[in-house]
Scaffold this active site. Structure first.
Site, PDB file in Angstrom:
ATOM      1  N   CYS A  38      -9.499 -15.588  13.401  1.00  0.00           N
ATOM      2  CA  CYS A  38      -8.428 -16.554  13.646  1.00  0.00           C
ATOM      3  C   CYS A  38      -7.034 -15.942  13.810  1.00  0.00           C
ATOM      4  O   CYS A  38      -6.721 -15.390  14.860  1.00  0.00           O
ATOM      5  CB  CYS A  38      -8.434 -17.618  12.554  1.00  0.00           C
ATOM      6  SG  CYS A  38      -7.590 -19.159  13.027  1.00  0.00           S
ATOM      7  N   LYS A  79     -10.685 -11.276   5.839  1.00  0.00           N
ATOM      8  CA  LYS A  79      -9.567 -11.535   6.754  1.00  0.00           C
ATOM      9  C   LYS A  79      -8.286 -10.820   6.317  1.00  0.00           C
ATOM     10  O   LYS A  79      -7.805 -10.988   5.207  1.00  0.00           O
ATOM     11  CB  LYS A  79      -9.327 -13.042   6.832  1.00  0.00           C
ATOM     12  CG  LYS A  79      -8.314 -13.493   7.865  1.00  0.00           C
ATOM     13  CD  LYS A  79      -8.230 -15.027   7.862  1.00  0.00           C
ATOM     14  CE  LYS A  79      -7.253 -15.564   8.872  1.00  0.00           C
ATOM     15  NZ  LYS A  79      -7.152 -17.046   8.774  1.00  0.00           N
ATOM     16  N   GLU A  81     -14.602 -20.585  11.937  1.00  0.00           N
ATOM     17  CA  GLU A  81     -14.086 -20.090  10.653  1.00  0.00           C
ATOM     18  C   GLU A  81     -14.205 -21.160   9.570  1.00  0.00           C
ATOM     19  O   GLU A  81     -14.063 -22.344   9.845  1.00  0.00           O
ATOM     20  CB  GLU A  81     -12.614 -19.713  10.845  1.00  0.00           C
ATOM     21  CG  GLU A  81     -11.883 -19.263   9.586  1.00  0.00           C
ATOM     22  CD  GLU A  81     -10.383 -19.107   9.822  1.00  0.00           C
ATOM     23  OE1 GLU A  81      -9.760 -18.333   9.092  1.00  0.00           O
ATOM     24  OE2 GLU A  81      -9.850 -19.764  10.746  1.00  0.00           O
TER      25      GLU A  81
END
Length: 262
Positions: free
Chosen positions: A147, A110, A40
């Site tokens: 993540c 995200k 990431e």
């Protein structure tokens, strides 16, 4: 499908990081990988400047991705990574990009921002508003996550119910007490929740743990890295997913409605 997962320590200069990604793409393709998962926030990182990733934000049409697109034209590899993409007024979106044949074939902004453990990602980053897409790689359906999404089983379940057989997760998992244990436990849990493979790439700089893994649908680690730069490989199959789902039909046996994005 042959899957590769790469980890490295992100440098302060974007061009160095792009060259590292290109090198990993080349090696993964040479080893016959179909899918490469990278970590990431790969534009830039500096231990003394937590905002550098956002300050360095680039468009998917920028020079960073241009270098990766050029490498992508040389093979059939699908590569996943995230970069920060500018939005407004010094802010950015943490954006997962799927690259194949020199083109970006899917994007995901995200959903779950890391406002935890004394970090506030949302201070400069805008959250996404859409569940990520599935992509097809070597005949298998791959769901995209990033993540901190790992801590939210609803997203993984949504992707599995949509048909995912693999969950792919670029990450930069921050160091701290018991954080390696959290990472390993959550990767196995999401695999078991969904009876999917999980392929997770972790940045391995001074502030992040590395520990990239490929986990099978019964929560068993097939391949793993430690804290140094590495490129790991595992062979996975739809047949294995089907076998596990026949023995452990949690997706069919559940008694709750499918998750819904708020």
């Amino acid at each position: 499908m042959k899957i590769a997962v790469g980890q490295f320590a992100v440098a302060p200069q974007w061009r160095e990081n792009a060259l590292t990604c290109v090198e990993m793409m080349t090696k993964a393709a040479e080893q016959g990988a179909d899918l490469l998962v990278l970590p990431e926030a790969l534009l830039a990182r500096e231990d003394n400047d937590p905002d550098l990733s956002v300050k360095s934000a680039q468009s998917p049409e920028g020079d960073y991705m241009r270098m990766l697109r050029e490498e992508s034209l040389k093979n059939a590899l699908t590569t996943l990574l995230t970069i920060h993409v500018p939005t407004t007024g010094g802010r950015a979106a943490n954006t997962l990009l799927a690259l194949r044949g020199g083109e970006i074939i899917a994007q995901y902004q995200k959903l779950h921002l890391y406002d935890a453990f004394s970090v506030q990602e949302s201070r400069l980053v805008d959250a996404g508003e859409s569940i990520p897409p599935l992509i097809e790689v070597a005949g298998m359906k791959v769901g995209l996550m990033t993540c901190y999404d790992l801590r939210f089983p609803e997203l993984a379940l949504s992707l599995a119910l949509a048909g995912a057989e693999v969950l792919a997760l670029p990450a930069a998992w921050v160091r701290g007490p018991h954080k390696e244990h959290h990472w390993a436990t959550l990767l196995a849990a999401r695999a078991l929740d969904t009876t999917c493979y999980v392929a997770a790439a972790g940045e391995c700089g001074n502030k992040n743990i590395g520990h990239s893994r490929v986990v099978d649908p019964l929560g068993v680690t097939l391949a793993g890295a430690a804290q140094s730069p590495d490129l790991i490989f595992a062979d996975i199959s739809s047949q294995r997913v089907a076998q596990v789902r026949e023995k452990l039909p949690v997706l069919k046996n559940r008694r709750f409605a499918a998750p819904r994005l708020l």
